[in-house]
Design a protein around this motif. Structure first.
Motif, PDB file in Angstrom:
ATOM      1  N   ALA A 133      47.436  59.586  57.449  1.00  0.00           N
ATOM      2  CA  ALA A 133      47.976  58.329  56.915  1.00  0.00           C
ATOM      3  C   ALA A 133      48.760  58.587  55.633  1.00  0.00           C
ATOM      4  O   ALA A 133      49.875  58.080  55.459  1.00  0.00           O
ATOM      5  N   TYR A 137      52.747  57.917  54.909  1.00  0.00           N
ATOM      6  CA  TYR A 137      53.216  57.063  53.817  1.00  0.00           C
ATOM      7  C   TYR A 137      54.164  57.822  52.881  1.00  0.00           C
ATOM      8  O   TYR A 137      55.167  57.274  52.411  1.00  0.00           O
ATOM      9  N   LYS A 154      54.529  49.286  48.300  1.00  0.00           N
ATOM     10  CA  LYS A 154      53.484  48.939  49.270  1.00  0.00           C
ATOM     11  C   LYS A 154      52.893  50.185  49.920  1.00  0.00           C
ATOM     12  O   LYS A 154      51.679  50.321  50.064  1.00  0.00           O
ATOM     13  N   PHE A 155      53.792  51.101  50.324  1.00  0.00           N
ATOM     14  CA  PHE A 155      53.315  52.344  50.943  1.00  0.00           C
ATOM     15  C   PHE A 155      52.556  53.205  49.934  1.00  0.00           C
ATOM     16  O   PHE A 155      51.610  53.909  50.296  1.00  0.00           O
ATOM     17  N   LYS A 157      50.695  52.107  47.487  1.00  0.00           N
ATOM     18  CA  LYS A 157      49.348  51.534  47.350  1.00  0.00           C
ATOM     19  C   LYS A 157      48.472  51.886  48.552  1.00  0.00           C
ATOM     20  O   LYS A 157      47.270  52.151  48.401  1.00  0.00           O
ATOM     21  N   LYS A 158      49.079  51.892  49.745  1.00  0.00           N
ATOM     22  CA  LYS A 158      48.318  52.280  50.939  1.00  0.00           C
ATOM     23  C   LYS A 158      47.899  53.742  50.875  1.00  0.00           C
ATOM     24  O   LYS A 158      46.789  54.105  51.263  1.00  0.00           O
ATOM     25  N   ALA A 159      48.810  54.589  50.398  1.00  0.00           N
ATOM     26  CA  ALA A 159      48.479  56.010  50.235  1.00  0.00           C
ATOM     27  C   ALA A 159      47.353  56.182  49.220  1.00  0.00           C
ATOM     28  O   ALA A 159      46.438  57.005  49.399  1.00  0.00           O
ATOM     29  N   GLU A 160      47.391  55.352  48.152  1.00  0.00           N
ATOM     30  CA  GLU A 160      46.353  55.416  47.121  1.00  0.00           C
ATOM     31  C   GLU A 160      44.984  55.068  47.699  1.00  0.00           C
ATOM     32  O   GLU A 160      43.976  55.706  47.388  1.00  0.00           O
ATOM     33  N   LYS A 161      44.934  54.048  48.565  1.00  0.00           N
ATOM     34  CA  LYS A 161      43.671  53.657  49.185  1.00  0.00           C
ATOM     35  C   LYS A 161      43.086  54.784  50.041  1.00  0.00           C
ATOM     36  O   LYS A 161      41.877  55.024  50.056  1.00  0.00           O
ATOM     37  N   ASN A 162      43.953  55.479  50.771  1.00  0.00           N
ATOM     38  CA  ASN A 162      43.482  56.601  51.599  1.00  0.00           C
ATOM     39  C   ASN A 162      43.023  57.771  50.747  1.00  0.00           C
ATOM     40  O   ASN A 162      42.088  58.491  51.121  1.00  0.00           O
ATOM     41  N   ARG A 165      39.620  56.906  49.647  1.00  0.00           N
ATOM     42  CA  ARG A 165      38.664  57.135  50.738  1.00  0.00           C
ATOM     43  C   ARG A 165      38.299  58.610  50.848  1.00  0.00           C
ATOM     44  O   ARG A 165      37.129  58.964  51.045  1.00  0.00           O
ATOM     45  N   LYS A 299      37.224  49.998  58.856  1.00  0.00           N
ATOM     46  CA  LYS A 299      37.939  48.851  58.314  1.00  0.00           C
ATOM     47  C   LYS A 299      37.304  48.407  57.002  1.00  0.00           C
ATOM     48  O   LYS A 299      37.986  48.008  56.061  1.00  0.00           O
TER      49      LYS A 299
END
Length: 341
Positions: A133, A137, A154-155, A157-162, A165, A299
Motif C-alpha cells: 500500500a 501511494y 490524501k495519499f 496521509k494514507k501512506a502515513e496510516k500504513n 500500522r 479495517k
C-alpha cells in the motif's frame, strides 16, 4: 528377573531333563541324583559364564547408555554412576519410557514446525499488505505531487496510516519476543485494580461512544481491590480486552467488568454482549495473528497480536486467562491476579 535367578532356573531345567533321561534308562534313583547334581552344577557354571560374558554385560552397557542419556551430563556428574541390580527388567522399562518421551518430543517438534510455517506465512502477509500500500501511494505521489497537491496530501496521509500500522506490528512482535525470553521485566507493585480499571475505561470512553458502546462496572466497588502485579502491563491487558469488545460489539451494546474474590487471587471478567465467537475458534484465540474476521480486524486497524500479548503478560505473572463465548450473545474473558499481602 536377576541374572542368578535366570541361570538357576535354566540349570534346573537342564539338570532335571538329564536326570529323568538317565532314570528312564537305568531305573535307579542313585544315578538320577548323581546325574542331576553333576548336570546342575555344570549347567549353572557354564550358563552363568556365557550369559554374563555375551548377554548380561551387553545389556548392562545398553542400560547404562540409556540411563546416562536420560540424565544428561550435569545430572550424571551430580549423581555419579548408577548400576542397576536388575538391568534386564530395568532396560525394558527405561527403553519404553525413553521411547514414549521421544515420541512426545517428536510430536511437539512437528507442532512447532507447523506453527513456525504458519507464523512465517502470517508475518509475511501482515507486512506485505501495508508495504504494498505504501509503495502504491508513494508511486502515485510522484505522479501528482505538482499537478494535484490536494490529492498528493490524501495519499500521503494514507501512506502515513500504513506506516503507523507497520510500527504497531513491529512493536507488538518485539513485545512478545521480550516477554518470551524474559527480557521485558515484570515490575511488581501493590495497587488498586479498580482505580486502574476506571482510568482505562475513561481513556477509551471517546472510542466507545463512537461505537455506541457503554463501558461500566457490573457491581459497585467502594473498597480497594489491592493486587500485586505490574501496573502498566495490567493496563495494557485491560486496554486490549476492552478495545476488542468495542471493535466486535454491537451498536448500543455494553461491556462490563466484574471482580470475584478467590482465596489468594482476584478473578477479573470482561464481558460484552457483542457478536460472540464460535466454539471452534476459542482454542486458537490466543495464537499470534489468528483472526476470526480478517477483513473486519484489518479495517479496525488490529495487528492480530493483542490477545497473544495478553496471554504472555499473564503467563509472566504466573496467572491464567480463559474465554467463553456464545455467538450473537456475547463473550467473556476472565483472568486472575494475585492478591496483595
Amino acid at each position: 528377573m536377576k541374572l542368578s535367578v535366570l541361570v538357576l532356573i535354566t540349570a534346573l531345567a537342564v539338570a532335571l531333563s538329564i536326570g529323568l533321561v538317565n532314570f528312564y534308562f537305568q531305573h535307579d534313583l542313585y544315578y538320577l541324583a548323581v546325574s542331576f547334581g553333576i548336570s546342575f552344577v555344570t549347567s549353572f557354571l557354564v550358563f552363568y559364564y556365557l550369559f554374563e560374558k555375551y548377554i548380561y554385560t551387553k545389556i548392562k552397557l545398553i542400560y547404562k547408555l540409556i540411563h546416562n542419556l536420560k540424565l544428561g551430563k550435569d545430572l550424571k556428574e551430580a549423581l555419579g554412576e548408577y548400576v542397576s541390580s536388575d538391568p534386564i527388567n530395568d532396560v525394558e522399562a527405561e527403553v519404553k519410557e525413553w521411547a514414549g518421551a521421544k515420541k512426545k518430543e517428536i510430536d511437539l517438534l512437528k507442532k512447532q514446525e507447523q506453527f513456525r510455517r504458519e507464523f512465517l506465512s502470517n508475518v509475511s502477509h501482515e507486512f506485505k499488505t501495508p508495504l504494498f500500500a505504501i509503495q502504491g501511494y508513494v508511486e502515485t505521489l510522484q505522479d501528482c505531487l505538482l499537478d494535484d497537491p490536494e490529492m498528493a496530501m490524501k495519499f500521503l496521509k494514507k501512506a502515513e496510516k500504513n506506516i503507523e500500522r507497520l510500527s504497531y506490528l513491529i512493536n507488538d512482535l518485539d513485545a512478545i519476543s521480550k516477554l518470551e525470553t524474559g527480557e521485558m521485566p515484570i515490575n511488581f507493585e501493590k495497587f488498586d485494580f479498580v482505580v486502574l480499571a476506571k482510568e482505562v475505561m475513561d481513556s477509551l470512553d471517546d472510542t466507545a461512544q463512537i461505537h455506541k458502546i457503554k463501558l461500566f462496572f457490573k457491581d459497585k466497588y467502594t473498597g480497594p481491590t489491592m493486587v500485586y502485579a505490574d501496573r502498566e502491563k495490567i493496563r495494557q491487558i485491560l486496554i486490549n480486552l476492552l478495545q476488542n469488545s468495542i471493535k466486535y460489539g454491537n451498536e448500543n451494546g455494553s461491556t462490563a467488568i466484574k471482580i470475584f474474590e478467590l482465596h489468594d487471587q482476584f478473578l477479573i471478567e470482561v464481558t460484552d454482549d457483542g457478536i460472540g465467537i464460535e466454539e471452534k475458534h476459542l482454542t486458537r484465540l490466543f495464537e499470534r495473528f489468528y483472526r476470526i474476521d480478517s477483513h473486519r480486524s484489518r479495517k479496525e486497524g488490529g495487528t492480530g497480536l493483542g490477545l497473544a500479548i495478553v496471554k504472555h503478560i499473564l503467563e509472566a505473572h504466573e496467572q491464567t486467562i480463559s474465554v467463553r463465548s456464545t455467538p450473537n450473545i456475547g463473550t467473556t474473558f476472565g483472568f486472575t491476579l494475585q492478591k496483595s499481602n
